[in-house]
Write an enzyme that holds these catalytic residues in place. Structure first.
Site, PDB file in Angstrom:
ATOM      1  N   HIS A 210      48.588  35.855  37.203  1.00 59.84           N
ATOM      2  CA  HIS A 210      48.015  36.770  38.205  1.00 59.84           C
ATOM      3  C   HIS A 210      48.884  36.888  39.454  1.00 59.84           C
ATOM      4  O   HIS A 210      48.531  37.630  40.376  1.00 59.84           O
ATOM      5  CB  HIS A 210      46.620  36.303  38.634  1.00 59.84           C
TER       6      HIS A 210
ATOM      7  N   ASP B  37      45.139  34.458  27.379  1.00 57.66           N
ATOM      8  CA  ASP B  37      44.137  34.027  28.349  1.00 57.66           C
ATOM      9  C   ASP B  37      43.056  35.113  28.410  1.00 57.66           C
ATOM     10  O   ASP B  37      43.345  36.286  28.186  1.00 57.66           O
ATOM     11  CB  ASP B  37      44.827  33.899  29.715  1.00 57.66           C
TER      12      ASP B  37
ATOM     13  N   HIS C  99      41.697  36.376  30.837  1.00 55.79           N
ATOM     14  CA  HIS C  99      41.922  37.295  31.970  1.00 55.79           C
ATOM     15  C   HIS C  99      43.240  38.038  31.758  1.00 55.79           C
ATOM     16  O   HIS C  99      44.225  37.439  31.312  1.00 55.79           O
ATOM     17  CB  HIS C  99      41.962  36.499  33.276  1.00 55.79           C
TER      18      HIS C  99
ATOM     19  N   ASP D 298      40.164  30.012  28.008  1.00 54.20           N
ATOM     20  CA  ASP D 298      38.949  30.427  28.714  1.00 54.20           C
ATOM     21  C   ASP D 298      38.153  31.498  27.959  1.00 54.20           C
ATOM     22  O   ASP D 298      37.166  32.017  28.483  1.00 54.20           O
ATOM     23  CB  ASP D 298      39.236  30.835  30.174  1.00 54.20           C
TER      24      ASP D 298
HETATM   25 ZN   LIG Z   1      42.115  32.955  32.677  1.00 60.49          ZN
END
Ligand SMILES: [Zn+2]
Length: 303
Positions: free
Chosen positions: A125, A162, A164, A238
């Protein structure tokens, strides 16, 4: 000669964060301890990484951002966007070792290893000029830039699983054909404004193993025809059903199969693979620890 799977780990991965942070601070130490117990064949060599150098970080990140972070001078707003609060001064050394772990693993690949990993990072990120979502510097992007400086690496495939989206990595390499970014993630999860990867696939809330794994299989089949010299795998766990930030409903067995699909892909294309750990926020924390132990023990079987 006995060949090991090199896995980089530094005590600061846990100790560099404040115990009261809303983040599973202890997971790194717990994974390292559990791997030492479970790795009965001693295939995994856990090594302490060096710190990344400022010049290496500057290959990706803006100088002003880098220097203010290194001086402990980020603004309250910038720190809030990153999270991991409250910060203690060790977060600086932690961050440098975390990026260093990825670079050490990369170095192993450039010296002939087929697979290596870092027991932290996958900080996807982070953007060029700011951190976000538990990520300060983008270790994937920094490792990619360093790899691309060598003669043997012309193109890199980043597979980000992941839950995200890998928005920072996607944005950094948006107009750069040397890095092919792939992200499979929860459609309704953070980051809420997605960036554009070379390939994105968003899953609905509650997606289960069968759907996820068959989609991944299709994606990997499509990637066989891409040309690349290295594979970077952001292996966040996750997507687990018990994850507090995940929204998907994958099982531990499903994630093991996911990892096996990536390892099988690596064998098929015969390119070296670097594992970046990624996210995991299960309650209980043991679910995250177990899923990451599965990942690294599975990787060690590939040696
Ligand atoms: Zn994540």
């Amino acid at each position: 000669m006995k060949v090991n799977f090199s896995l980089y780990y530094h005590p600061l991965y846990s100790d560099g964060l404040d115990k009261t942070a809303r983040f599973p601070v202890d997971r790194y130490r717990m994974i390292a301890e559990k791997i030492r117990l479970l790795d009965v064949g001693k295939k995994i060599l856990i090594k302490e990484p060096r710190q990344a150098k400022r010049e290496e970080i500057l290959l990706v990140h803006q100088q002003d951002f880098v220097d203010r972070f290194l001086a402990g001078d980020l603004s309250e707003k910038e720190i809030r966007r990153i999270g991991l609060k409250p910060w203690k001064k060790e977060i600086i050394d932690r961050t440098l070792h975390l990026v260093g772990g990825a670079l050490e693993g990369l170095n192993d690949l450039l010296n002939g290893a087929t697979i290596a990993g870092n027991m932290a990072g996958g900080t996807h990120h982070a953007f060029r000029g700011e951190g976000s979502g538990y990520c300060i510097f983008n270790d994937i992007a920094i490792a990619a830039e360093i790899a691309l400086k060598t003669e043997s690496v012309n193109r890199i495939l980043v597979i980000d699983l992941d839950v995200h989206q890998g928005d920072g990595t996607a944005e950094i390499f948006r107009n750069d054909p040397r890095v092919y970014t792939v992200s499979l993630h929860g459609e309704n999860n953070f980051p809420f404004r997605k960036k554009i990867s070379d390939f994105d696939l968003g899953f609905a809330n509650g997606t289960k193993d069968e759907e996820y794994l068959s989609q991944l299989d299709q994606v990997l089949k499509g990637l066989i025809n891409e040309s690349f010299d290295l594979i970077f795998f952001q292996a966040g766990v996750d997507g687990l059903d018990s994850d507090s930030l995940g929204l998907l409903s994958l099982t531990r067995a499903g994630l093991k199969k996911r990892n096996a699909q990536i390892f099988q892909f690596r064998r098929k294309v015969r390119k070296p693979l670097l594992i970046f750990m990624g996210g995991g926020y299960s309650k209980p924390i043991e679910d995250t620890v177990d899923a990451f132990c599965d990942l690294f023990l599975g990787a060690s079987e590939e040696i």
